[in-house]
Design an enzyme around this catalytic site. Structure first.
Site, PDB file in Angstrom:
ATOM      1  N   LYS A 253       0.823  -1.211   0.000  1.00 56.23           N
ATOM      2  CA  LYS A 253       0.000   0.000   0.000  1.00 56.23           C
ATOM      3  C   LYS A 253       0.858   1.262   0.000  1.00 56.23           C
ATOM      4  O   LYS A 253       0.547   2.234  -0.692  1.00 56.23           O
ATOM      5  CB  LYS A 253      -0.952  -0.021   1.203  1.00 56.23           C
ATOM      6  CG  LYS A 253      -2.076  -1.035   1.036  1.00 56.23           C
ATOM      7  CD  LYS A 253      -2.978  -1.100   2.248  1.00 56.23           C
ATOM      8  CE  LYS A 253      -4.099  -2.107   2.035  1.00 56.23           C
ATOM      9  NZ  LYS A 253      -4.968  -2.251   3.223  1.00 56.23           N
TER      10      LYS A 253
ATOM     11  N   LYS B 258      -4.064  -7.945  -9.274  1.00 58.48           N
ATOM     12  CA  LYS B 258      -5.155  -8.294  -8.373  1.00 58.48           C
ATOM     13  C   LYS B 258      -6.191  -7.175  -8.396  1.00 58.48           C
ATOM     14  O   LYS B 258      -5.844  -5.998  -8.352  1.00 58.48           O
ATOM     15  CB  LYS B 258      -4.606  -8.473  -6.958  1.00 58.48           C
ATOM     16  CG  LYS B 258      -5.674  -8.616  -5.882  1.00 58.48           C
ATOM     17  CD  LYS B 258      -5.047  -8.670  -4.519  1.00 58.48           C
ATOM     18  CE  LYS B 258      -6.083  -8.600  -3.412  1.00 58.48           C
ATOM     19  NZ  LYS B 258      -6.723  -7.289  -3.273  1.00 58.48           N
TER      20      LYS B 258
ATOM     21  N   LYS C  13      -9.599  -1.734  -5.284  1.00 62.24           N
ATOM     22  CA  LYS C  13     -10.003  -0.331  -5.423  1.00 62.24           C
ATOM     23  C   LYS C  13      -8.788   0.580  -5.491  1.00 62.24           C
ATOM     24  O   LYS C  13      -8.779   1.569  -6.224  1.00 62.24           O
ATOM     25  CB  LYS C  13     -10.891   0.088  -4.240  1.00 62.24           C
ATOM     26  CG  LYS C  13     -12.162  -0.725  -4.057  1.00 62.24           C
ATOM     27  CD  LYS C  13     -12.960  -0.202  -2.873  1.00 62.24           C
ATOM     28  CE  LYS C  13     -14.078  -1.147  -2.484  1.00 62.24           C
ATOM     29  NZ  LYS C  13     -13.611  -2.259  -1.632  1.00 62.24           N
TER      30      LYS C  13
END
Length: 321
Positions: free
Chosen positions: A110, A190, A193
């Site tokens: 992330k 993958k 969002k």
């Protein structure tokens, strides 16, 4: 058997969420005592608009119910309605080595994608562990990418049990559907969002068809044979198609004479038919928000009955009572 899973209300539900978490959760509600939470605390790691967060929680509850969750069989609730989760997360943090969190690939991924590296994002696995352990969950259905977080949960539960007494916390098991554990997005990564590559679970027909038509492919001509290994279209189509239909698409890829637009249209048609009932139920629920909010509130009452039992046991074991 106590079952638990949760989803972040961080945006519109997509088909990766559906096949990876929602569909298995709905199937499991007939196999045990199921608890499903709307993870608004977790969503705060990437969302700062209060009105959007509240709307997303309600929207996610609608999706769960539209996909077949039965509030008479399963408990669905808002994470932030259960204050005990934060106290348990703190207790777990006292036995959680920094190295355990530093090894979590989700945090690294992330941050690499540009998400702000705040403490909440780093400590996410400890809160997720509290989410699971607070209800004595034995089975945790998760996507393949979340398996590591369940392993962290097991580690922390074992540390608490070793330090304060066996049986203080129930050690859970991850349940992963290998055939749909990782759903590819329209770019082949993958579906997520945060990557902007999702196919929504709900939306207008033209808008969703346009998204599917953007699926990344190579530059093969219509008459050429097309690769089936690693094909995003085939990987997505197998989620909706039976064996005969899937084999037909593979054969058409290999034979040539069909353009990628043809295959994308076939995929869209299968997608649209698959979610017909979900769309109809969703529209009904959107017109009955009092019912939806009542389900969430009732779920919180049931969840707190369980969470207070577990936290009382833990507090006594660690010396807080």
């Amino acid at each position: 058997m106590r079952i638990l899973t949760g989803l972040q209300p961080s945006g519109k539900l997509h088909i990766g969420n559906y096949f990876g978490a929602v569909q298995p959760a709905v199937q499991l509600q007939d196999q045990g005592d199921a608890f499903y939470f709307l993870a608004d605390y977790h969503a705060m790691t990437s969302m700062t608009d209060a009105a959007t967060l509240r709307a997303n929680v309600q929207d996610l509850a609608i999706d769960f119910l539209a996909c077949g969750l039965d509030p008479e069989k399963a408990t669905i609730f808002r994470q932030s309605d259960i204050p005990e989760v934060n106290e348990l997360a703190w207790i777990l943090s006292t036995v959680c080595p920094m190295g355990l969190l530093e090894r979590c690939t989700s945090y690294k991924d992330k941050v690499a994608k540009g998400i702000s590296a705040n403490h909440a994002l780093f400590a996410y696995p400890a809160l997720m562990a509290a989410d699971i352990l607070l209800y004595d969950a034995k089975v945790v259905p998760v996507g393949k990418d979340q398996k590591q977080h369940v392993e962290v949960t097991r580690d922390l539960a074992n540390k608490i049990n070793d330090k304060f007494g066996e049986g203080t916390l129930v050690v859970p098991e991850a349940q992963i559907r290998e055939n749909t554990a990782v759903v590819p997005g329209i770019d082949g990564q993958k579906m997520s969002k945060s990557y902007g590559n999702t196919i929504p679970l709900a939306g207008g027909k033209k808008a969703i068809r346009k998204i599917i038509m953007r699926i990344l492919t190579d530059s093969s001509a219509v008459e050429d044979s097309k690769a089936t290994e690693g094909s995003n279209i085939i990987a997505l189509y197998k989620l909706f198609a039976d064996e005969a239909a899937l084999n037909q698409m593979i054969a058409e890829h290999e034979a040539g004479g069909f353009g990628y637009g043809h295959f994308k249209q076939t995929l869209f048609d299968a997608y649209w038919e698959h979610f017909t009932t979900v769309r109809e139920k969703r529209e009904e629920l959107e017109n009955n928000l009092d019912y939806v909010n009542g389900v969430i509130a009732n779920g919180a009452e049931r969840a707190r009955l369980e969470s207070t039992k577990v936290l009382d046991r833990v507090r006594k074991a660690v010396g807080l009572r």
